[in-house]
Design a protein around this motif. Structure first.
Motif, PDB file in Angstrom:
ATOM      1  N   VAL A   1       0.927  -9.047  -2.308  1.00  0.00           N
ATOM      2  CA  VAL A   1       1.346  -8.702  -3.675  1.00  0.00           C
ATOM      3  C   VAL A   1       2.804  -9.089  -3.899  1.00  0.00           C
ATOM      4  O   VAL A   1       3.179  -9.473  -5.008  1.00  0.00           O
TER       5      VAL A   1
ATOM      6  N   ASP B   1      -3.498  -8.253 -11.905  1.00  0.00           N
ATOM      7  CA  ASP B   1      -2.399  -9.099 -12.353  1.00  0.00           C
ATOM      8  C   ASP B   1      -2.778  -9.771 -13.669  1.00  0.00           C
ATOM      9  O   ASP B   1      -3.770 -10.492 -13.743  1.00  0.00           O
TER      10      ASP B   1
ATOM     11  N   ARG C   1       2.881   2.063  -4.081  1.00  0.00           N
ATOM     12  CA  ARG C   1       3.028   2.569  -2.709  1.00  0.00           C
ATOM     13  C   ARG C   1       3.433   4.041  -2.709  1.00  0.00           C
ATOM     14  O   ARG C   1       3.020   4.801  -1.831  1.00  0.00           O
TER      15      ARG C   1
ATOM     16  N   VAL D   1      -7.402   5.737   0.738  1.00  0.00           N
ATOM     17  CA  VAL D   1      -6.974   5.205  -0.559  1.00  0.00           C
ATOM     18  C   VAL D   1      -7.368   3.737  -0.632  1.00  0.00           C
ATOM     19  O   VAL D   1      -7.045   2.962   0.270  1.00  0.00           O
ATOM     20  N   THR D   2      -8.115   3.375  -1.663  1.00  0.00           N
ATOM     21  CA  THR D   2      -8.433   1.976  -1.934  1.00  0.00           C
ATOM     22  C   THR D   2      -7.572   1.529  -3.104  1.00  0.00           C
ATOM     23  O   THR D   2      -7.624   2.131  -4.173  1.00  0.00           O
ATOM     24  N   VAL D   3      -6.769   0.499  -2.881  1.00  0.00           N
ATOM     25  CA  VAL D   3      -5.958  -0.017  -3.983  1.00  0.00           C
ATOM     26  C   VAL D   3      -6.647  -1.250  -4.568  1.00  0.00           C
ATOM     27  O   VAL D   3      -6.973  -2.188  -3.844  1.00  0.00           O
TER      28      VAL D   3
ATOM     29  N   MET E   1       0.101   2.495   5.851  1.00  0.00           N
ATOM     30  CA  MET E   1      -0.204   3.901   5.509  1.00  0.00           C
ATOM     31  C   MET E   1      -1.675   4.215   5.792  1.00  0.00           C
ATOM     32  O   MET E   1      -2.019   5.317   6.209  1.00  0.00           O
TER      33      MET E   1
ATOM     34  N   GLU F   1      -1.437 -12.233 -15.287  1.00  0.00           N
ATOM     35  CA  GLU F   1      -1.407 -13.699 -15.340  1.00  0.00           C
ATOM     36  C   GLU F   1      -2.641 -14.305 -14.700  1.00  0.00           C
ATOM     37  O   GLU F   1      -3.199 -15.284 -15.192  1.00  0.00           O
TER      38      GLU F   1
ATOM     39  N   TRP G   1      -5.734  -4.066  -6.854  1.00  0.00           N
ATOM     40  CA  TRP G   1      -4.567  -4.668  -7.483  1.00  0.00           C
ATOM     41  C   TRP G   1      -4.993  -5.507  -8.681  1.00  0.00           C
ATOM     42  O   TRP G   1      -6.042  -6.158  -8.664  1.00  0.00           O
TER      43      TRP G   1
ATOM     44  N   VAL H   1       0.263   5.923  -3.213  1.00  0.00           N
ATOM     45  CA  VAL H   1      -0.538   5.929  -1.981  1.00  0.00           C
ATOM     46  C   VAL H   1       0.037   6.960  -1.009  1.00  0.00           C
ATOM     47  O   VAL H   1      -0.700   7.752  -0.412  1.00  0.00           O
ATOM     48  N   ARG H   2       1.353   6.962  -0.891  1.00  0.00           N
ATOM     49  CA  ARG H   2       2.010   7.911   0.017  1.00  0.00           C
ATOM     50  C   ARG H   2       1.721   9.353  -0.421  1.00  0.00           C
ATOM     51  O   ARG H   2       1.372  10.213   0.400  1.00  0.00           O
TER      52      ARG H   2
ATOM     53  N   ALA I   1       4.109  -2.852  -7.318  1.00  0.00           N
ATOM     54  CA  ALA I   1       3.714  -2.427  -5.970  1.00  0.00           C
ATOM     55  C   ALA I   1       4.633  -1.325  -5.462  1.00  0.00           C
ATOM     56  O   ALA I   1       4.193  -0.429  -4.738  1.00  0.00           O
TER      57      ALA I   1
ATOM     58  N   VAL J   1       0.171  -5.692  -9.525  1.00  0.00           N
ATOM     59  CA  VAL J   1       0.902  -6.160  -8.330  1.00  0.00           C
ATOM     60  C   VAL J   1       2.407  -6.080  -8.557  1.00  0.00           C
ATOM     61  O   VAL J   1       3.168  -5.811  -7.633  1.00  0.00           O
ATOM     62  N   GLU J   2       2.807  -6.292  -9.801  1.00  0.00           N
ATOM     63  CA  GLU J   2       4.237  -6.292 -10.109  1.00  0.00           C
ATOM     64  C   GLU J   2       4.861  -4.912  -9.877  1.00  0.00           C
ATOM     65  O   GLU J   2       6.073  -4.796  -9.732  1.00  0.00           O
TER      66      GLU J   2
END
Lengths: 414, 414
Positions: free
Chosen positions: B35, A62, A42, A56-58, B68, A64, A60, A45-46, A38, A35-36
């Motif tokens: 995020v 983290d 992106r 596109v499946t992200v 997107m 922590e 995410w 993804v673009r 992002a 996530v840090e």
């Protein structure tokens, strides 16, 4: 983000999508990203949609949140993959997705965590999410691991710098060692892969009986090769023959040696980072394939722990050849991340070997692999032995001696 | 993050976990979060484990990735929920999870997107993920919507400020209007809910036949109440009777009026924000429950579009009473987010009504609800009519007149 860095990261994103994943029009891309980071996710993804991705499946991630999960949730929970997670990974794999794993990890994220929990989670995923696992292992799904900095990682690599500065400096290093800092990274990777193909063709052609390692640091070592051993490296290929890069960067040409024929002493050339701990200035003495003696200036107990993982952890599963002229070695940076550090120099690995590095190995079970000389273990730990003056000589079954490495470089140039 | 803000956000996180979700030891918490606000999401995860959560699943969201997706993926894709997504939401709901939705959205994220796509995705989720949907609708699963700023939202609320400053300012506003800026937000919410209970008890006790609205801005309006109408607001309750707060903040005491009895004119007190567009200074004239005339100084066409959604969009589904002394109204801020803006003043809503606001309504089908005077529509759009001098008079079936609001405040204090 600075404008010129942003433009270069667009090229890096294109490299990962076009070369790393060889994404096809209409294909699904699964992107795992911190996530840090992002901002960079992106961009990927673009780039994927620009390349015609069907979707596109992200996923995410983290560190922590993961750390709190391991701290608070009992072991039981991790012994099975959540049904929805299995449905996600297997479903997307069955639909033909390409998997891109953006690695950006705090090297200390798991410090103090009961190692049984992450181990159980990994085992559950590997044994339960079979479409996902086998899809990648058997060339049905493309996959690519590449790096992107997060603050805690960057600050471990560049201690003393403020987070923002450390991240920029790590971006700079990642682009450089990933051969993605120039005007045309994709062309650079085409050239890079041509070199891989050439080195593999030469090594596989010689079909050496054994390799002899020597260095002024004390390394004096002979390593047997299995009949039918195969040198791998560079691009992977799907069942339909589409080339992709499982690792960006990658510099290693590697095979799995004879588990019963390693003799002599090897000295480390770089520190070994294992589960957040560091081993420095160490050596291992082998007899008939097994470590019989070892010591380290720092972290000896870590080494001992690795060697005791199981009964085959003191035998070798991999030997990899990497020139000292590669950008990773030239950078002089310890990345605290195997994706980079294992590509810094010639290395060996204690533990399990690779079935694809033995003719017919992908169709053998564990006992058959061992019978053919291919080590099998629950661990695999790389350690770097590529000193600046390392020489490696290949010896054929007929006794012909062929210089493979001279002074830490390929003997035939490149 | 500044130290004192960080400490206050810990209290806000505790408020969401303890009061919003009434999280029980061993229970799963599902946290949906942007995020960009990982820093605060981690605080919520920490608070949840501290409260004894059995496990926390974080579902990360990102407006840019979503945008997107809508830009590049054809409508087809959105007409069904992905099987893994259904397995995730339904599986977690069936396991008794509490759902906490941290809203932090770019108000313009969907600008220019074909509205059929997000509409299809929402419809698919509502009709296919039935355990999830019904679990929340019928009190099996606790749910809570609360806010956390993201840069693009903050900069729309506070134009001209740099992103970081705007985010800090929006945090400040969110804490204030969520009654989470003091030393003990949880006690504050206990007091707040006691006031809700009192207002609901009084209103439900009167069982008014109709309400009469008047204001110096021209509002002169009569609104019929259904027999068996129920005023709701404040805490929701699970089937086992556990109190939770579906919205933080919430200020409204609301019911659904008689869809056939609205007469007279109402003037807007605040702008109406709908799908990223703004309607200002507007009025609506009703006859026998339906809008027969309307105009706006700005955005008339948006209003017209809303009224034409379906054949019942020009009738009322909700009337809500909110004092002008509430922190949201006092802040004077237009949040561009219904969670906040609908709590700024007394409002009405065009479109569908709430079955729970009619005795027996939860057991009626659509036709029965309509027959009992409860409007049903595919839309529900709140608009603010709570001017500073608004008076609302309740009239009972026997003709007794009871002041409910005087000068924009509850007539009975609080």
């Amino acid at each position: 983000m600075e404008q010129s860095l942003s433009a270069q990261l667009d090229k890096y994103a294109d490299l990962l999508v076009h070369k790393g994943c060889a994404l096809q029009p209409g294909q699904e891309l699964v992107l795992q990203a911190p996530v840090e980071r992002a901002d960079f996710a992106r961009k990927v993804v673009r780039a994927a949609y620009a390349a015609g991705a069907g979707h596109v499946t992200v996923i995410w991630a983290d560190d922590e949140v993961m750390r709190m999960e391991y701290q608070n949730v009992p072991l039981d929970y991790f012994q099975h993959t959540q049904p929805w997670k299995k449905a996600q990974l297997d479903g997307l794999a069955e639909a033909g997705a390409a998997f891109l794993f953006l690695e950006g990890r705090d090297p200390q994220a798991l410090l103090g965590i009961d190692p049984a929990k992450p181990a159980a989670a990994a085992r559950a995923r590997n044994t339960e999410c079979l479409s996902f696992r086998n899809g990648m292992d058997f060339g049905r799904n493309v996959w690519c691991i590449a790096g992107a900095p997060v603050a805690k990682w960057a600050q471990q690599v560049f201690p003393g710098l403020p987070a923002d500065e450390a991240v920029l400096k790590l971006w700079d290093a990642i682009l450089k060692v990933s051969r993605a800092d120039g005007a045309d990274p994709e062309a650079e990777w085409d050239r890079h892969n041509a070199t891989f193909e050439s080195n593999k063709r030469l090594l596989n052609g010689y079909a050496f009986d054994h390799l002899r390692y020597k260095s002024s640091n004390g390394t004096d070592f002979t390593l047997g090769m299995n009949p039918g051993h195969i040198w791998e490296g560079g691009a992977g290929h799907t069942q339909e023959g589409r080339a992709f890069f499982p690792n960006i960067p990658t510099e290693e040409v590697f095979t799995s040696p004879d588990r019963m024929r390693a003799d002599g002493i090897v000295h480390s050339a770089l520190p070994l980072v294992h589960a957040g701990q560091v081993v420095r200035d160490f050596w291992l003495r082998f007899e008939a394939g097994a470590v019989v003696e070892f010591d380290a200036a720092e972290g000896r107990e870590v080494l001992e722990h690795i060697l005791k993982t199981d009964e085959n952890a003191m035998r070798l599963g991999e030997c990899a050849l990497i020139s000292k002229d590669t950008p990773i070695r030239q950078s002089g940076i310890l990345f605290y991340d195997t994706l980079y550090d294992e590509n810094a120099s010639c290395h060996l690995a204690l533990g399990t070997g690779f079935p694809e590095c033995l003719a017919g190995g992908l169709d053998m079970n564990k006992d058959e692999l061992i019978a053919h000389g291919l080590n099998q273990s629950s661990t695999h730990v790389d350690f770097m032995i590529g000193s600046d003056d390392l020489s490696v000589t290949g010896v054929t079954a007929s006794g012909e001696e062929v210089p493979v490495f001279v002074d830490g470089r390929w003997a035939w140039g490149k």
